[in-house]
Design an enzyme around this catalytic site. Sequence first.
Site, PDB file in Angstrom:
ATOM      1  N   TRP A   1       0.862  -1.191   0.000  1.00 21.92           N
ATOM      2  CA  TRP A   1       0.000   0.000   0.000  1.00 21.92           C
ATOM      3  C   TRP A   1       0.898   1.240   0.000  1.00 21.92           C
ATOM      4  O   TRP A   1       1.819   1.333   0.807  1.00 21.92           O
ATOM      5  CB  TRP A   1      -0.933   0.051   1.221  1.00 21.92           C
TER       6      TRP A   1
ATOM      7  N   GLU B   1      -3.043  -2.921  -2.333  1.00 20.14           N
ATOM      8  CA  GLU B   1      -4.203  -2.331  -1.660  1.00 20.14           C
ATOM      9  C   GLU B   1      -4.496  -0.947  -2.231  1.00 20.14           C
ATOM     10  O   GLU B   1      -3.680  -0.037  -2.137  1.00 20.14           O
ATOM     11  CB  GLU B   1      -3.895  -2.229  -0.152  1.00 20.14           C
TER      12      GLU B   1
ATOM     13  N   LYS C   1      -6.903   2.650  -2.739  1.00 19.12           N
ATOM     14  CA  LYS C   1      -7.527   3.596  -1.815  1.00 19.12           C
ATOM     15  C   LYS C   1      -8.176   4.699  -2.631  1.00 19.12           C
ATOM     16  O   LYS C   1      -7.754   4.989  -3.743  1.00 19.12           O
ATOM     17  CB  LYS C   1      -6.437   4.159  -0.897  1.00 19.12           C
TER      18      LYS C   1
ATOM     19  N   ASP D   1      -9.616  -2.912   1.288  1.00 17.05           N
ATOM     20  CA  ASP D   1      -9.796  -2.387   2.652  1.00 17.05           C
ATOM     21  C   ASP D   1     -11.153  -1.705   2.636  1.00 17.05           C
ATOM     22  O   ASP D   1     -11.393  -0.801   1.813  1.00 17.05           O
ATOM     23  CB  ASP D   1      -8.653  -1.413   2.962  1.00 17.05           C
TER      24      ASP D   1
ATOM     25  N   HIS E   1     -11.640   2.025   2.196  1.00 16.88           N
ATOM     26  CA  HIS E   1     -10.985   2.695   1.074  1.00 16.88           C
ATOM     27  C   HIS E   1     -11.876   2.933  -0.141  1.00 16.88           C
ATOM     28  O   HIS E   1     -11.383   3.040  -1.253  1.00 16.88           O
ATOM     29  CB  HIS E   1      -9.758   1.884   0.639  1.00 16.88           C
TER      30      HIS E   1
ATOM     31  N   HIS F   1      -8.713  -6.065   4.219  1.00 15.16           N
ATOM     32  CA  HIS F   1      -8.427  -5.372   5.472  1.00 15.16           C
ATOM     33  C   HIS F   1      -9.785  -5.010   6.034  1.00 15.16           C
ATOM     34  O   HIS F   1     -10.509  -4.216   5.424  1.00 15.16           O
ATOM     35  CB  HIS F   1      -7.645  -4.077   5.238  1.00 15.16           C
TER      36      HIS F   1
ATOM     37  N   ASP G   1     -11.886   7.331   6.158  1.00  9.68           N
ATOM     38  CA  ASP G   1     -11.115   6.122   6.464  1.00  9.68           C
ATOM     39  C   ASP G   1     -10.507   6.260   7.861  1.00  9.68           C
ATOM     40  O   ASP G   1      -9.301   6.316   8.034  1.00  9.68           O
ATOM     41  CB  ASP G   1     -10.020   5.960   5.396  1.00  9.68           C
TER      42      ASP G   1
ATOM     43  N   ASP H   1     -10.461   4.314  10.457  1.00 15.03           N
ATOM     44  CA  ASP H   1      -9.887   3.135  11.107  1.00 15.03           C
ATOM     45  C   ASP H   1     -10.321   2.964  12.556  1.00 15.03           C
ATOM     46  O   ASP H   1      -9.504   2.730  13.443  1.00 15.03           O
ATOM     47  CB  ASP H   1      -8.357   3.122  10.959  1.00 15.03           C
TER      48      ASP H   1
ATOM     49  N   ASP I   1      -7.409  -4.111  10.272  1.00  7.75           N
ATOM     50  CA  ASP I   1      -6.639  -2.875  10.080  1.00  7.75           C
ATOM     51  C   ASP I   1      -7.394  -1.715  10.716  1.00  7.75           C
ATOM     52  O   ASP I   1      -8.304  -1.159  10.112  1.00  7.75           O
ATOM     53  CB  ASP I   1      -6.419  -2.618   8.581  1.00  7.75           C
TER      54      ASP I   1
HETATM   55  C1  RNT Z   1      -3.945   2.896   4.862  1.00  6.86           C
HETATM   56  C2  RNT Z   1      -4.088   1.431   4.610  1.00  6.86           C
HETATM   57  C3  RNT Z   1      -2.962   0.580   5.134  1.00  6.86           C
HETATM   58  C4  RNT Z   1      -2.497   0.999   6.502  1.00  6.86           C
HETATM   59  C5  RNT Z   1      -1.484   0.084   7.130  1.00  6.86           C
HETATM   60  C6  RNT Z   1      -0.857   0.677   8.351  1.00  6.86           C
HETATM   61  O1  RNT Z   1      -5.052   3.608   4.509  1.00  6.86           O
HETATM   62  O2  RNT Z   1      -5.302   0.977   5.102  1.00  6.86           O
HETATM   63  O3  RNT Z   1      -3.339  -0.743   5.092  1.00  6.86           O
HETATM   64  O4  RNT Z   1      -3.579   1.115   7.377  1.00  6.86           O
HETATM   65  O5  RNT Z   1      -0.572  -0.277   6.193  1.00  6.86           O
HETATM   66 ZN    ZN Z   2      -5.599  -1.142   5.037  1.00  5.58          ZN
END
Ligand code: RNT
Ligand code: ZN
Length: 411
Positions: free
Chosen positions: A180, A221, A223, A254, A257, A281, A289, A291, A320
């Site tokens: 990523w 990955e 985004k 993810d 994303h 993820h 995003d 998290d 994640d």
């Molecule tokens: C970032 C991505 C990625 C990170 C990690 C820390 O938007 O989701 O996966 O969260 O690599």
């Molecule tokens: Zn991620």
Amino acid sequence: MNERYESAKELYASAGVDTEAAMRKLAGIPISIHCWQGDDVTGFEGGSGLTGGIQVTGNYPGRARTPEELMADIDMALSLIPGRHRLNLHASYAIFKGKPADRDELEPCHFEPWVEFARKRGLGLDFNPTFFSHPKSQNATLSSEDPEIHAFWIRHGQACVKIAEYFAEELGTPSLLDIWIPDGFKEIPADRLGPRARLKDSLDQILSVPYDKEKVLIAAESKVFGIGMESYTVGSHEFYMNYGAKNNILCLLDNGHYHPTESVADKISSMLLFSDKVALHVTRSVRWDSDHVILLDDETKEMAREIVLAGTDRVILATDFFDAGINRIAAWVIGVRSLQKALLSALLTPRDELKRLQDERRFTELLMLREELKLFPVGDVWNQFCVTNNVPADRGWYDLVVEYEKLNVRE
Ligand code: RNT
Ligand code: ZN
């Protein structure tokens, strides 16, 4: 004999669901637990903070500051999570005994303590190159127009392939390497193609290092945007979907994303018609995003249903999220247990019957049954699952976290 479980078992059996089979299946689903919840994505390089358009917020005390603290915290979390899982490391978690190595010089030996940690606990290891929180990542990484920066990050990616291969060899289980990058622009780009062409070239060069494809599964990955990079993301979904299909690497989706009304649950079946596996993820994005810790919410449940329908061996699962506003061990435990509860709820669904109702276009009955199933006693089966896997059921685990927190005060 647990009466509540026995009565739940009977009720599920009357709906054609075998609770014992569901619990056996759940026990065999590994989740790759991200190490970075424990220390707010800080790592051990002593750098100057998190960059890359991702952000950790909150000031709850107790962040792990050393490998020893992080490992102890992971142990604590694992003791409260049922089943056998995996550990997901970032390159920034290298442990240097002598002279530190820069990202492009990382070697397997810098991760030896992690391999020992994993081996003793029977965990597999997954890996992520770290393309952020570094002086050379300020502008761009794999898509950089600066030949030196571009080459530096390619070397980092290549070094990480070898480290993932080392994990797989040492631990006897394939390692997922997730690429990523944060590259993008705050303002509308004048050239969208150039950075993407450079990213494509970088990936080609990373993949050109010889590695055993049985041992290292490479994923990328995508985004939609990052903080400070709102207008353009080089590694977009279309970019990696096409790159992955042409070059035989996996896509990692993810669920934080995508545009807010887009559903990752809906993407899994499409991905799997064209690829053997897909990686995820799992996170919770609140308005962006962000998290947040995974919950047993509709989005997670819908993803879990698709994972179970697709076959749990075809979806590589990782968590994640990073919340510094709450106890970090509890964050891991709540997040992973919630994902497992969602998977259990999916496993306890009479899937063939629902599918038959759809195929016979009996939509009234389908709607009725789905709603009735929502109040089936999944919690009684979950508690039984915890007990048979030797972890506290119900809220019991939380007291142990509080006790651990008191014993490990960190200023
Ligand atoms: C970032 C991505 C990625 C990170 C990690 C820390 O938007 O989701 O996966 O969260 O690599
Ligand atoms: Zn991620």
